[in-house]
Design a protein around this motif. Structure first.
Motif: not given
Length: 172
Positions: A112-128
């Motif tokens: 959801l955050l990836a869609d909201h920010l327009g980036i890949a969800h794997g990137t969000v998971s990696k940063v988290w």
């Protein structure tokens, strides 16, 4: 021909020994510290290479880097490649703020955050993962987004306060 023992700069042996004993130092730096201390003790390049299962040339290279730059020469150099373009601060800040009501959720998922920010969800998971952020474990009060919540709570509380006559667990 055997290389002469490496002459360490003042105070460097103590620093290298601290790196070797450290449990938080990067493994690459620990290996380099071991290479340099053994070279300073007069151990042959081939023997150092055999002990650590590395090439003799690697030992020679790290010895040369130490001679040229001292302790600082043992750190990793910057690598080539495209620089990071992701604003990690914005990602973390957004993660720690509640999602907009339009999403109907109490916390962010990586997708959801990836869609909201327009980036890949794997990137969000990696940063988290890098920052140790787990939004689903936030120790804050989460409000339900169910529009019928008030009616449901009233019904449940009413059942507890005035249970039906044949309800399980009621005393006769």
């Amino acid at each position: 021909m055997r290389a002469a023992p490496l002459v360490l700069r003042d105070g460097d042996r103590e620093i290298l020994q601290a790196w070797i004993r450290s449990t938080t130092m990067k493994s690459g730096l620990v290996l380099r510290a071991r290479i340099i201390t053994l070279a300073a003790d007069g151990v042959a390049h081939a023997e150092i290479a055999r002990r650590f299962d590395i090439s003799r040339q690697t030992v020679i290279n790290w010895r040369s880097r130490y001679l040229a730059h001292g302790i600082e020469g043992l750190h990793d150099e910057h690598r080539s490649g495209r620089p990071r373009t992701l604003d990690r601060d914005k990602l973390i800040t957004t993660t720690l703020t509640p999602p907009p009501r339009k999403y109907g959720v109490t916390h962010w998922s990586s997708r959801l955050l990836a869609d909201h920010l327009g980036i890949a969800h794997g990137t969000v998971s990696k940063v988290w993962s890098e920052y140790g952020v787990q939004p689903w474990r936030a120790e804050t009060l989460k409000f339900s987004t169910d529009p019928e919540l008030a009616g449901k709570v009233t019904d449940i509380v009413g059942l507890y306060m005035n249970p039906p006559e044949n309800a399980i667990g009621t005393a006769a």
